[in-house]
Each structure stands twice: as C-alpha cells, then as structure tokens.
Design an enzyme around this catalytic site. Structure first.
Site, PDB file in Angstrom:
ATOM      1  N   LYS A   1     -12.606  -8.368  13.857  1.00 18.02           N
ATOM      2  CA  LYS A   1     -11.482  -8.459  12.917  1.00 18.02           C
ATOM      3  C   LYS A   1     -11.872  -9.293  11.691  1.00 18.02           C
ATOM      4  O   LYS A   1     -12.910  -9.974  11.695  1.00 18.02           O
ATOM      5  CB  LYS A   1     -10.284  -9.070  13.647  1.00 18.02           C
ATOM      6  CG  LYS A   1      -9.754  -8.201  14.806  1.00 18.02           C
ATOM      7  CD  LYS A   1      -8.504  -8.833  15.429  1.00 18.02           C
ATOM      8  CE  LYS A   1      -7.946  -7.962  16.551  1.00 18.02           C
ATOM      9  NZ  LYS A   1      -6.669  -8.528  17.075  1.00 18.02           N
TER      10      LYS A   1
ATOM     11  N   TYR B   1      -2.399   0.610  14.495  1.00 13.59           N
ATOM     12  CA  TYR B   1      -1.571  -0.144  15.447  1.00 13.59           C
ATOM     13  C   TYR B   1      -0.187   0.479  15.623  1.00 13.59           C
ATOM     14  O   TYR B   1       0.767  -0.222  15.936  1.00 13.59           O
ATOM     15  CB  TYR B   1      -1.438  -1.592  14.990  1.00 13.59           C
ATOM     16  CG  TYR B   1      -2.607  -2.484  15.372  1.00 13.59           C
ATOM     17  CD1 TYR B   1      -2.930  -2.714  16.718  1.00 13.59           C
ATOM     18  CD2 TYR B   1      -3.376  -3.122  14.398  1.00 13.59           C
ATOM     19  CE1 TYR B   1      -3.983  -3.547  17.071  1.00 13.59           C
ATOM     20  CE2 TYR B   1      -4.435  -3.964  14.749  1.00 13.59           C
ATOM     21  CZ  TYR B   1      -4.721  -4.177  16.091  1.00 13.59           C
ATOM     22  OH  TYR B   1      -5.756  -5.011  16.445  1.00 13.59           O
TER      23      TYR B   1
ATOM     24  N   ASN C   1      -7.501 -13.496  16.487  1.00 13.16           N
ATOM     25  CA  ASN C   1      -8.220 -13.623  17.757  1.00 13.16           C
ATOM     26  C   ASN C   1      -9.538 -12.845  17.772  1.00 13.16           C
ATOM     27  O   ASN C   1     -10.005 -12.396  18.807  1.00 13.16           O
ATOM     28  CB  ASN C   1      -7.304 -13.243  18.926  1.00 13.16           C
ATOM     29  CG  ASN C   1      -6.775 -11.823  18.798  1.00 13.16           C
ATOM     30  OD1 ASN C   1      -7.177 -11.070  17.914  1.00 13.16           O
ATOM     31  ND2 ASN C   1      -5.891 -11.432  19.699  1.00 13.16           N
TER      32      ASN C   1
ATOM     33  N   HIS D   1     -10.930  -6.824  18.667  1.00 14.00           N
ATOM     34  CA  HIS D   1     -10.080  -5.809  19.274  1.00 14.00           C
ATOM     35  C   HIS D   1     -10.911  -5.007  20.275  1.00 14.00           C
ATOM     36  O   HIS D   1     -12.106  -4.793  20.065  1.00 14.00           O
ATOM     37  CB  HIS D   1      -9.558  -4.833  18.197  1.00 14.00           C
ATOM     38  CG  HIS D   1      -8.919  -3.613  18.777  1.00 14.00           C
ATOM     39  ND1 HIS D   1      -7.602  -3.583  19.188  1.00 14.00           N
ATOM     40  CD2 HIS D   1      -9.434  -2.385  19.081  1.00 14.00           C
ATOM     41  CE1 HIS D   1      -7.333  -2.385  19.699  1.00 14.00           C
ATOM     42  NE2 HIS D   1      -8.423  -1.646  19.649  1.00 14.00           N
TER      43      HIS D   1
ATOM     44  N   GLU E   1      -8.282   5.770  19.147  1.00 14.75           N
ATOM     45  CA  GLU E   1      -8.894   4.783  18.249  1.00 14.75           C
ATOM     46  C   GLU E   1     -10.304   5.172  17.781  1.00 14.75           C
ATOM     47  O   GLU E   1     -10.667   4.903  16.631  1.00 14.75           O
ATOM     48  CB  GLU E   1      -8.944   3.419  18.945  1.00 14.75           C
ATOM     49  CG  GLU E   1      -7.532   2.859  19.174  1.00 14.75           C
ATOM     50  CD  GLU E   1      -7.504   1.561  19.979  1.00 14.75           C
ATOM     51  OE1 GLU E   1      -8.583   1.073  20.400  1.00 14.75           O
ATOM     52  OE2 GLU E   1      -6.402   1.032  20.181  1.00 14.75           O
TER      53      GLU E   1
HETATM   54  N1  UDP Z   1      -0.641 -10.160  18.279  1.00 11.67           N
HETATM   55  C1  UDP Z   1       0.117 -11.104  17.598  1.00 11.67           C
HETATM   56  N2  UDP Z   1       1.154 -11.713  18.259  1.00 11.67           N
HETATM   57  C2  UDP Z   1       1.470 -11.420  19.552  1.00 11.67           C
HETATM   58  C3  UDP Z   1       0.714 -10.445  20.237  1.00 11.67           C
HETATM   59  C4  UDP Z   1      -0.335  -9.837  19.564  1.00 11.67           C
HETATM   60  O1  UDP Z   1      -0.130 -11.388  16.432  1.00 11.67           O
HETATM   61  O2  UDP Z   1       2.414 -11.999  20.099  1.00 11.67           O
HETATM   62  C5  UDP Z   1      -1.741  -9.488  17.566  1.00 11.67           C
HETATM   63  C6  UDP Z   1      -3.132  -9.929  18.053  1.00 11.67           C
HETATM   64  O3  UDP Z   1      -4.012  -9.934  16.936  1.00 11.67           O
HETATM   65  C7  UDP Z   1      -3.469  -8.852  19.059  1.00 11.67           C
HETATM   66  C8  UDP Z   1      -2.880  -7.609  18.382  1.00 11.67           C
HETATM   67  O4  UDP Z   1      -1.667  -8.097  17.811  1.00 11.67           O
HETATM   68  O5  UDP Z   1      -4.864  -8.773  19.271  1.00 11.67           O
HETATM   69  C9  UDP Z   1      -2.576  -6.458  19.290  1.00 11.67           C
HETATM   70  O6  UDP Z   1      -1.769  -6.911  20.354  1.00 11.67           O
HETATM   71  P1  UDP Z   1      -2.079  -6.472  21.865  1.00 11.67           P
HETATM   72  O7  UDP Z   1      -0.921  -6.897  22.692  1.00 11.67           O
HETATM   73  O8  UDP Z   1      -2.479  -5.042  21.878  1.00 11.67           O
HETATM   74  O9  UDP Z   1      -3.310  -7.427  22.255  1.00 11.67           O
HETATM   75  P2  UDP Z   1      -4.875  -7.078  22.510  1.00 11.67           P
HETATM   76  O10 UDP Z   1      -4.923  -5.717  23.140  1.00 11.67           O
HETATM   77  O11 UDP Z   1      -5.567  -7.142  21.185  1.00 11.67           O
HETATM   78  O12 UDP Z   1      -5.340  -8.158  23.442  1.00 11.67           O
HETATM   79 MG    MG Z   2      -4.123  -3.917  22.471  1.00  9.63          MG
END
Ligand code: UDP
Ligand code: MG
Length: 137
Positions: free
Chosen positions: A9, A49, A112, A115, A126
């Site tokens: 990211k 997303y 974080n 992805h 994706e």
């Molecule tokens: N995210 C966020 N706040 C939240 C949950 C997710 O900003 O409460 C962001 C974070 O960057 C995350 C992305 O949205 O990686 C996609 O969320 P997902 O639940 O799919 O998490 P991931 O699969 O990336 O672990």
């Molecule tokens: Mg996810």
C-alpha cells in the site's frame, strides 16, 4: 497451486518496504508471478474495494489507497491465499501476531502496509483488476 493478489500500500511504498514484503513471500516458498507499480485514482480504489462500499471506512480507505503509488503483486504457491494472509498478520496491527508484516511495520488499522486477497473468490476479482493473462508468468 493457487494465486492471490497482494498490494504494498502507499504507506508501505513510502516506508521503503517493497523489497521487505517480496522477500518475506519468497522466503516462505511463494513465487512472484506478476508485479507492477502504479497509482490508483479514487475511482480505481473504490472499484477495487467495492465489497466494502457500505463500511464506515470506505471513503478514508479509498482516499488513502489512491494517495500515492502502490506495488501490486500476484503471488503463487500452494495455499498462497492463506499463506499471504499469515505473513500479513491481522488487519489491526495491535492484534497482529509478532513477526508478521503488520505487527512489524503498520502504524494503525487503516495504514497497515499490505493487502492480500481473503478468498479464492476475491482473488479471482482482484487479480484481473490489475493484470491481464499476458502479464502473468
Ligand atoms: N480498514 C480500516 N478500518 C477498519 C477496517 C479496515 O481503515 O476498521 C482498512 C484497512 O486498510 C484494511 C482495509 O480497510 O486493510 C480492508 O479491510 P478488510 O477488513 O478487508 O481487512 P484486510 O483484509 O485488509 O485485513
Ligand atoms: Mg480484505
């Protein structure tokens, strides 16, 4: 053999972690099948997303994901989807297991670093979002 999409990211690119992420994949026996650097528009990020469109973090997330260049990677290997998820760690770095990328480098739940597709179904949406069949090896 399975393929998954991973992204370094914008925060990961800014923190010079492209090599670190790819090294961790390769050290776990995963293979890089495709790779490129690009910058998404806000609309590109919204499309990527789309599953999160009703979530409260959709706008900040898509703003963040389009704020700078990213590195998109197709990772291949046995159980590549779950292996990449393990290497990443939990979404919130506070919950991420020690030694995972998010535990080691992420600053907060949104920023974080990385992805990874969460299922075969997501991977099949994706991967072609970024790569044509001619760009995967
Ligand atoms: N995210 C966020 N706040 C939240 C949950 C997710 O900003 O409460 C962001 C974070 O960057 C995350 C992305 O949205 O990686 C996609 O969320 P997902 O639940 O799919 O998490 P991931 O699969 O990336 O672990
Ligand atoms: Mg996810």
């Amino acid at each position: 053999m399975e393929r998954t999409l991973s992204i370094v990211k914008p925060d990961g690119v800014k923190k010079n972690l492209i090599g670190e992420v790819i090294k961790r994949f390769e050290q776990k026996g995963l293979r890089i099948a495709a790779l490129k650097m690009l910058r998404m528009s806000v609309d590109d990020a919204k499309g990527f997303y789309i599953v999160h469109k009703e979530r409260p973090f959709y706008d900040t997330l898509t703003g963040f994901m389009s704020e700078g260049p990213i590195v998109v990677v197709v990772v291949e290997g046995e159980n590549a989807i779950s292996k990449v998820r393990e290497i990443m760690g939990a979404t919130n770095p506070k919950d991420a297991a020690p030694g995972t990328i998010r535990a080691d480098f992420a600053s907060d739940i949104e920023h974080n670093i990385i992805h990874g597709s969460d299922s075969k179904e997501s991977a099949s949406y994706e991967i072609p979002y970024f790569f044509s069949s001619l760009e995967m090896f």
